[in-house]
Design an enzyme around this catalytic site. Structure first.
Site, PDB file in Angstrom:
ATOM      1  N   HIS A 387     -28.796 -11.141   0.336  1.00  0.00           N
ATOM      2  CA  HIS A 387     -29.237 -12.434   0.865  1.00  0.00           C
ATOM      3  C   HIS A 387     -28.279 -13.554   0.445  1.00  0.00           C
ATOM      4  CE1 HIS A 387     -32.575 -15.255   2.087  1.00  0.00           C
ATOM      5  NE2 HIS A 387     -31.924 -16.049   1.244  1.00  0.00           N
ATOM      6  N   GLU A 388     -28.039 -13.658  -0.863  1.00  0.00           N
ATOM      7  CA  GLU A 388     -27.224 -14.769  -1.372  1.00  0.00           C
ATOM      8  C   GLU A 388     -25.756 -14.638  -0.950  1.00  0.00           C
ATOM      9  OE1 GLU A 388     -28.663 -17.290  -2.293  1.00  0.00           O
ATOM     10  OE2 GLU A 388     -30.629 -16.507  -2.828  1.00  0.00           O
ATOM     11  N   HIS A 391     -25.431 -16.155   2.468  1.00  0.00           N
ATOM     12  CA  HIS A 391     -25.216 -17.612   2.377  1.00  0.00           C
ATOM     13  C   HIS A 391     -23.766 -17.925   1.996  1.00  0.00           C
ATOM     14  CE1 HIS A 391     -29.282 -19.026   2.896  1.00  0.00           C
ATOM     15  NE2 HIS A 391     -29.746 -18.423   1.820  1.00  0.00           N
ATOM     16  N   HIS A 394     -21.220 -17.250   4.757  1.00  0.00           N
ATOM     17  CA  HIS A 394     -21.416 -18.278   5.794  1.00  0.00           C
ATOM     18  C   HIS A 394     -20.698 -19.568   5.362  1.00  0.00           C
ATOM     19  CE1 HIS A 394     -24.518 -20.537   8.557  1.00  0.00           C
ATOM     20  NE2 HIS A 394     -23.265 -20.670   8.971  1.00  0.00           N
TER      21      HIS A 394
END
Length: 596
Positions: A387-388, A391, A394
């Protein structure tokens, strides 16, 4: 003696490398002094913003001051998060925060001064070659002009800001400081403390009596405060309506969506499409009832694990490799960036004494992003890593492909990249496992994400929509009315296999997000967009991957809906939500097959 190490005992390879932002404290101090000295330049620009050259200078100075202030703030906060008791970085964080306010105040004249120009002049400026780099910034300012008031009126609204924050502040004090829950008996039959943070742990108990006791204790406590919390929530809704009317918006919902240039249909499409998909949710709840082997499924049974504890011990090195393998569909370039993050200390990995809890990705333009973890050797921590890093990559690609003022993506887009990584990791794990018990464990893990992030957040969003619309029609919102609306929504969303316990009618009093109005829908739209992207990538391969990487590189260079649309996910239609629901249906189908 604690087994959790102090910060100084954490091996260097397990720490993030903040020296990539500032090699030492002296460099931070020097940059701070430079920002302070450049603040004086803003005064010379005041009163001159009536031509392209002056406006360009103002925008460039804004970029320069904002970028360097961001670096100072990010570094100070992340150093503080390494050890929250260290007074050096507490002081640095406070210093950077005050500087951020100073910079904001020094630049506050820019937007009102530009918007004081005539419409004709503004249209000329948008076409001026000198301002092409700032075309979107200027266009966005012009878009907001009908909702910007006179200088005197803007001053009055600014003066009212502290008062308008009162509902949220009061609620926070009631919810976090004053509210005390009774003790209840835990799994061992011992009296135990019930708190906001331990509540979900009690709901995960295998003992239905423990779950029921925690549930009734929490909501009976809120019921004792229903008049105060009801008045607080009603005041917050009144505040939203006041600002929407003052700024000439048709409704509070449209006022909130305007900043991201999102039409109300995006919000209503979400609610309507989830309504159509409620039969799948009801099938999942029927399955939950069957797997828990209960005669009645209650509201307090929603967090209980469906599969007897299935131990997935995953070391950090195994988690890194599994995440990397699962993200192979995103192509070589994505893999290279991910490996760069692993190898070059973007990540602060394990817990240490006084380290900030939780996980996040953060950073500043001009250096790579960072990830804070408190890694445990389990499935949840592996998903957190995926998940992190979603981020982080991105942000990396946004920064690499855009100037500073267009690099930052919106909150509306923020959860897409992180959730997509989780979707690809889940797909990889489900395809890889041959153990029916492990497969069911993974399926229930994923299905519960749909339940909590899409269905539950959409129910919250619908509650906000109904309550604001009632207030806008002049109808009163008593605690009883809040409870009735909330209870009826729970009946609708949970279906006939669920006993919708009366106590749940007070849950509206427990949701702090209702004081950040019309925000929660973004969790559901972000999850839906990510699921849609994942489905396209797995079905189509390279064309879908190229579109998705284009999305990651877009940053904030256009409005969120347009960026997604170009990448193949049109959130102005119900289609991405329908695609996400088809994935959820597939999970339920597989679970039903495994439990025949």
């Amino acid at each position: 003696m604690s087994t959790i190490p102090t910060r100084k005992d954490v091996p260097i390879e397990h720490q993030w490398k903040l020296e990539d932002i500032f090699p030492e404290q002296k460099a931070w101090d020097q940059e701070y002094a430079e920002v302070k000295s450049k603040l004086a330049k803003t005064a010379a620009l005041q009163g001159t913003l009536n031509n392209a050259e002056a406006i360009k200078k103002a925008f460039e100075l804004d970029d320069e001051l904002s970028l360097h202030t961001e670096r100072l703030v990010v570094y100070a906060n992340m150093k503080h998060h390494e050890d929250t008791t260290d007074p050096t970085f507490q002081a640095l964080m406070d210093k950077s925060s005050k500087l951020s306010v100073e910079v904001g105040e020094a630049l506050s004249f820019v937007s009102p001064e530009i918007l004081s120009l005539s419409d004709e002049k503004l249209q000329e400026l948008v076409k001026d070659p000198a301002l092409q780099t700032y075309k979107k910034s200027l266009g966005d300012l012009i878009r907001q002009k009908p909702h910007v008031l006179s200088k005197e009126e803007e001053t009055l609204l600014a003066m009212a800001r502290n008062m308008s924050g009162a509902p949220s502040t009061i609620y926070s004090m009631i919810n976090n400081a004053d509210l005390k829950f009774p003790k209840i008996k835990n799994d061992k039959g011992e009296e135990a403390e019930l708190t906001q943070s331990s509540y979900i742990q009690f709901l995960e108990s295998r003992n239905p009596e423990v779950r029921a006791a925690a549930f009734h204790a929490v909501y009976s406590t809120y019921a004792k405060q229903k008049n105060t919390i009801g008045a607080t929530l009603s005041a917050n809704i009144s505040k939203n309506i006041f600002y929407s009317k003052a700024r000439k918006y048709p409704s509070a919902l449209e006022a909130t969506l305007f900043g991201d240039n999102i039409k109300p249909e995006v919000y209503t499409n979400l609610v309507d499409t989830i309504h159509e998909s409620l039969p799948i949710m009801h099938r999942y709840l029927a399955l939950r009832k069957k797997l828990l082997k209960v005669d009645e499924l209650h509201m307090y049974d929603l967090f209980t694990p469906l599969v007897e504890q299935f131990d997935m011990h995953i070391t950090y090195d195994e988690a890194k490799q599994t995440v990397k393998d699962s993200l192979k569909p995103l192509g070589e370039k994505y893999q290279e960036i991910l490996q760069d993050g692993y190898d070059n200390r973007w990540i602060d990995i394990y817990e240490n004494q006084n380290k900030r809890n939780g996980a996040y990705s953060w950073g500043s333009y001009g250096t790579h992003p960072y990830v804070l973890l408190n890694h445990k050797e389990n499935l949840n921590s592996m998903f957190t890593l995926a998940h992190e890093m979603g981020h982080a990559i991105h942000s990396y690609l946004s920064d690499a492909n855009n100037p500073y003022h267009e690099a930052q993506y919106t909150i509306f887009l923020a959860e897409v990249a992180s959730t997509l990584n989780e979707a690809l990791l889940m797909d990889y794990l489900l395809k890889k496992t041959t153990d029916p018990k492990e497969k069911l464990y993974l399926l229930t893990y994923y299905a519960d994400q749909f339940r909590t992030t899409v269905f539950r957040q959409t129910m919250f969003a619908e509650f906000e929509k109904i309550t604001h619309e009632k207030a806008e029609k002049g109808e009163s919102l008593t605690p009883q009315e809040f409870s009735k609306i909330y209870y009826d929504l729970n009946v609708l969303y949970h279906g006939k296999d669920m006993v919708v316990d009366q106590d749940i009618e007070m849950e509206w009093a427990r949701i702090p997000h209702f004081y950040n109005s019309f925000y929660v829908y973004k969790y559901a739209t972000g999850f839906s967009a990510a699921t849609s992207f994942a489905k396209q990538i797995l079905d189509e391969g390279k064309p879908a991957v190229d579109r998705y990487l284009g999305f990651l590189k877009s940053g904030g260079s256009d409005y969120s809906i347009e960026i997604l649309k170009r990448a193949g996910v049109d959130m102005s239609t119900p289609e991405p939500i329908k695609q996400a629901m088809s994935v959820f249906k597939s999970l339920v189908d597989q679970m039903e097959e495994l439990t025949k």
